[in-house]
Design an enzyme around this catalytic site. Sequence first.
Site, PDB file in Angstrom:
ATOM      1  CB  CYS A  75     -14.083 -45.950  14.975  1.00 58.87           C
ATOM      2  SG  CYS A  75     -13.994 -44.561  15.657  1.00 58.87           S
ATOM      3  CG  HIS A 135     -14.781 -50.874  16.415  1.00 60.73           C
ATOM      4  ND1 HIS A 135     -14.800 -49.750  16.572  1.00 60.73           N
ATOM      5  CD2 HIS A 135     -15.664 -51.323  17.583  1.00 60.73           C
ATOM      6  CE1 HIS A 135     -15.584 -49.179  17.352  1.00 60.73           C
ATOM      7  NE2 HIS A 135     -16.141 -50.227  18.047  1.00 60.73           N
TER       8      HIS A 135
END
Length: 492
Positions: A75, A135
């Site tokens: 991610c 993130h």
Amino acid sequence: MRFLPRIVTFFLLLPSYAWTQTMHNKRYNVLLICVDDLMPELGCYGNSIVKSPYIDSLAARSAVFTKHYVTVPTCGASRYSLLRSTLPRTKAALGNEAAKILSDPETAIGNEPETFIEQYRRNGYHTVGIGKISHSPDGYRYPYAGPKSDQRELPRSWDEVSFNPGKWGHGWNAFFAYADGESRITMQGEVPPYEAADVPDEGYPDGLTAALAVDKLKMLARQEKPFFMGVGFFKPHLPFNAPQQYWDLYDAGHLPLTAVPNIPANINLASLHNSAEFNQYRLGEESAALDQPLSDGYARKLIHGYYACISYVDAQVGKVLQALEETGLADRTVVVLWSDHGWHLGDYRVWGKHTLFDRALRSVLMIKTPAMSRCKVVNRITSTIDIGPTLLELCDLPPLSQADGRSLIPLLNDVQDKAWADVAYSYYNHGISMVTPQFRLTRYFRKEQPVIELYDHATDPLETRNIAERSPDIIRQLTPLWERGNTGVYAK
């Protein structure tokens, strides 16, 4: 078997003109919607079982990229690459904490924009971040267990960041939320990897994020200044938790299992993993491992949860898009929907991302400009690093000097553009992978053999057999192109 990636056939194509037609001053607004862990398992990508009517409706008026690849299948690093429009060149750029490069004093990037979003801010746009864009789930840097800090993850990109953590208290608890207010963090992993709760959409965090985004669009519609708004949704990231109504859309007993339940031939297991993230949910009925697949019943339950989460987040995207229409902003706003990577739903016995196979690297991308009214399918190879340059050019803003990506506008105008180089590079697990229209070539920087994998997508689109050993001529032909993506990230 689950469906091969293919675009639905009912989309009609427009002639090449008018796709990038802009207003006289090119001051488009931008709405960037980021969806976590969403593989291209949607109606508009050919899956007739998944219920995704709102995203499909957006696709019906957008350019839909069927061969879009992320640079890193995790991610934070994938999002860093999106925001910087760059390929990874350091080990730090391969991890979830990649955004630290932008905010730590020792590694900050001087006077150039930290992200392409800051380029909007420097050029008169009001920038708003809601939810997970980099993130962090709420835009601030702090450990999973908290407490929340006051240090922004993208300190120069946003005029404002907003997030409603609800009963979960802060972003990371909300990211791993269960309907009773607990999370994987507060329960120290003693939770199942799925939940179907009889709650409204706002009973999970993505419903709160959609409400925030709708309210913000109403406010932005009353100002003259152009805006860039990013909205980040959590699902279908683990845990597969969604309101019961979205689980009820599916009959679990008839959901297709993976078409590739076995390990690809002629590879080393080091190219895969034992689903460590998935196994953190310790109240799951079974643990995943490479030595044997999960039972069919449990696999279907997990696929059921993943699909329910897709339908849940689809409904939240629909609320945001409806607000864009109702506020009158749609006719002057570019909309991008992007997912940060794919996911293995039991493919090769893996449950998660974190591989250099197509299932982890290919993700959702669709772009709609106000001039578009019907779907345009783009079957050319593109990369996440191409999104920033495209948006900046659409809005007539200066490019980022360090960008590795290319504007997608030539493909928006003509999907057959002969100058477009159909190649994308991805990095992870001590390897660099390159995809072309026919092949995937991966080289690993490791001791475990083999270190070279080659897949022929013309005959093996699901990447079930590594043919590197018997294809030295093809590897020799592809290697110079692969070398262009060798950024030195694995240099000793």
